[in-house]
Design a protein around this motif. Structure first.
Motif, mmCIF file in Angstrom:
data_model
loop_
_atom_site.group_PDB
_atom_site.id
_atom_site.type_symbol
_atom_site.label_atom_id
_atom_site.label_comp_id
_atom_site.label_asym_id
_atom_site.label_seq_id
_atom_site.Cartn_x
_atom_site.Cartn_y
_atom_site.Cartn_z
ATOM 1 N N ALA A 192 -14.522 5.176 -5.624
ATOM 2 C CA ALA A 192 -13.099 5.962 -4.149
ATOM 3 C C ALA A 192 -12.164 5.126 -3.539
ATOM 4 O O ALA A 192 -11.057 4.653 -2.498
ATOM 5 C CB ALA A 192 -14.374 5.760 -2.498
ATOM 6 N N THR A 193 -11.913 2.819 -3.769
ATOM 7 C CA THR A 193 -10.893 2.560 -4.249
ATOM 8 C C THR A 193 -9.292 4.048 -4.303
ATOM 9 O O THR A 193 -9.126 4.280 -5.216
ATOM 10 C CB THR A 193 -10.764 1.848 -5.035
ATOM 11 N N SER A 194 -8.021 3.077 -3.464
ATOM 12 C CA SER A 194 -6.898 4.198 -3.786
ATOM 13 C C SER A 194 -6.595 2.910 -5.317
ATOM 14 O O SER A 194 -6.083 2.234 -5.716
ATOM 15 C CB SER A 194 -5.870 3.620 -2.525
ATOM 16 N N LYS A 195 -5.338 4.153 -5.854
ATOM 17 C CA LYS A 195 -4.988 3.612 -7.136
ATOM 18 C C LYS A 195 -4.237 2.344 -6.556
ATOM 19 O O LYS A 195 -4.430 1.309 -7.763
ATOM 20 C CB LYS A 195 -3.823 4.500 -7.841
ATOM 21 N N ALA A 196 -3.331 1.935 -5.851
ATOM 22 C CA ALA A 196 -3.230 0.512 -5.551
ATOM 23 C C ALA A 196 -4.203 -0.630 -5.078
ATOM 24 O O ALA A 196 -3.820 -1.171 -5.687
ATOM 25 C CB ALA A 196 -1.856 0.425 -4.542
ATOM 26 N N ALA A 197 -4.823 -0.206 -4.928
ATOM 27 C CA ALA A 197 -5.908 -1.520 -4.498
ATOM 28 C C ALA A 197 -7.086 -1.957 -6.348
ATOM 29 O O ALA A 197 -7.055 -2.817 -6.177
ATOM 30 C CB ALA A 197 -6.749 -0.733 -3.286
ATOM 31 N N SER A 198 -6.820 -0.435 -6.310
ATOM 32 C CA SER A 198 -7.779 -0.717 -7.306
ATOM 33 C C SER A 198 -7.249 -1.342 -8.721
ATOM 34 O O SER A 198 -7.429 -2.496 -9.270
ATOM 35 C CB SER A 198 -8.231 0.910 -8.779
ATOM 36 N N VAL B 61 -13.152 -11.620 -2.200
ATOM 37 C CA VAL B 61 -13.512 -10.107 -2.215
ATOM 38 C C VAL B 61 -12.018 -9.174 -2.007
ATOM 39 O O VAL B 61 -10.867 -10.280 -1.667
ATOM 40 C CB VAL B 61 -13.950 -10.082 -0.488
ATOM 41 N N VAL B 62 -11.831 -8.341 -1.897
ATOM 42 C CA VAL B 62 -10.223 -7.350 -2.340
ATOM 43 C C VAL B 62 -10.576 -6.065 -1.538
ATOM 44 O O VAL B 62 -11.641 -5.510 -2.708
ATOM 45 C CB VAL B 62 -10.205 -7.236 -3.814
ATOM 46 N N GLU B 63 -10.991 -5.900 -0.559
ATOM 47 C CA GLU B 63 -11.040 -4.951 0.439
ATOM 48 C C GLU B 63 -9.962 -3.702 0.472
ATOM 49 O O GLU B 63 -8.547 -4.365 0.490
ATOM 50 C CB GLU B 63 -10.704 -5.131 1.637
ATOM 51 N N ALA B 64 -9.787 -2.450 0.326
ATOM 52 C CA ALA B 64 -9.039 -2.102 0.944
ATOM 53 C C ALA B 64 -8.173 -1.738 1.489
ATOM 54 O O ALA B 64 -8.815 -1.348 2.376
ATOM 55 C CB ALA B 64 -7.997 -0.834 -0.201
ATOM 56 N N VAL B 65 -7.130 -1.590 2.298
ATOM 57 C CA VAL B 65 -6.563 -1.776 3.512
ATOM 58 C C VAL B 65 -5.757 0.152 3.806
ATOM 59 O O VAL B 65 -4.862 0.241 3.095
ATOM 60 C CB VAL B 65 -6.117 -2.460 4.174
#
Length: 267
Positions: free
Chosen positions: A50-56, A147-151
């Motif tokens: 579910a993570t966006s490409k940039a956040a991945s 923690v890496v959390e997409a924004v």
């Protein structure tokens, strides 16, 4: 652009609640005797689908930089499905420069440190928009939960529709802006009476023709309304004998001995 994070993530971290999550996130201690426990294989892409490409990309880069082990994120953090949590056997202070160095030109400011937690916003590209929030929390003196959390950006507020009759590019004022110099009275049926000193002007929404005691006058643009307030053409105040003087950032409207500084609305 404002940023939204699912749940009060940073508030939870800075409150030190992650310290209580050590038991459920840290890898099990190897047995005292016998064959050492095997080191878990590191996944190629430690991110949710579910993570966006940039956040991945950011999560993968951070994982490689800190050499962390992926663990289940503590339920108490109420993270989104896009979040990635890593257990790192290293102190937080050593990790901060390592992580930041991996994103040259892409970080928004520096690490924000509050108590046991530190956060850093990473953009999708140099000069781009925020894509992920990297958070570090000291679990012990030599252990850190990363923690890496997409924004995502908050949805832009819908631009209000231009009131009917308003001409784009021309300056207007609200009746409330004129308080103290011009008295505006709603007469019903789209009619308003503007009074300044001994002069009175009656206007109708949608019509350039207005009435003074001495007769009819033509306004430069038609008055309008947003359903609650009168939106009056700034130049039309001259029909009341008022002066309109530009300043560096606004205008000064003077009617007789009274004056007010205001910033006109240009649609």
């Amino acid at each position: 652009m404002s940023l939204t994070f699912k749940g009060s993530l940073f508030a939870v971290l800075t409150a030190g609640l992650l310290a209580s999550a050590t038991a459920q996130t840290a890898p099990a201690t190897p047995p005292a005797t016998g064959t050492p426990a095997a080191t878990p294989a590191k996944p190629a892409a430690p991110v949710s689908a579910a993570t966006s490409k940039a956040a991945s990309e950011i999560a993968v880069t951070v994982s490689g930089a800190v050499k962390g082990q992926i663990v289940r994120c503590p339920a108490s953090l109420k993270l989104s499905a896009q979040a990635v949590c890593l257990y790192v056997k290293s102190e937080q202070a050593l990790l901060r420069p390592i992580v930041k160095a991996k994103f040259p030109g892409r970080v928004a400011g520096d690490w924000k440190v509050m108590g046991k937690a530190a956060s850093l916003v990473v953009n999708d590209r140099a000069g781009g928009t925020p894509a992920a929030l990297v958070l570090l929390n000291s679990m012990t003196a030599t252990e850190t939960l990363v923690v890496v959390e997409a924004v995502k950006a908050s949805p832009a507020a819908a631009k209000p529709a231009t009131p009917a009759g308003v001409v784009k590019g021309y300056a207007y004022v609200l009746d409330t802006d004129l308080t103290g110099v011009v008295t505006v009275t709603a007469l019903g049926g789209g009619k308003y009476r503007l009074a300044a000193g001994s002069e009175t002007l009656t206007v109708t929404v949608g019509s350039k023709t207005a009435q003074l005691a001495s007769g009819a006058v033509e306004l430069p643009q038609v008055p309008a309304t947003d359903g609650k307030r009168l939106i009056f053409p700034l130049a039309g105040l001259r029909a009341l004998g008022c002066t309109v003087t530009p300043t560096d950032t606004a205008v000064t409207v003077g009617c007789g001995a009274q004056s007010v500084g205001l910033k006109p609305i240009v649609f």
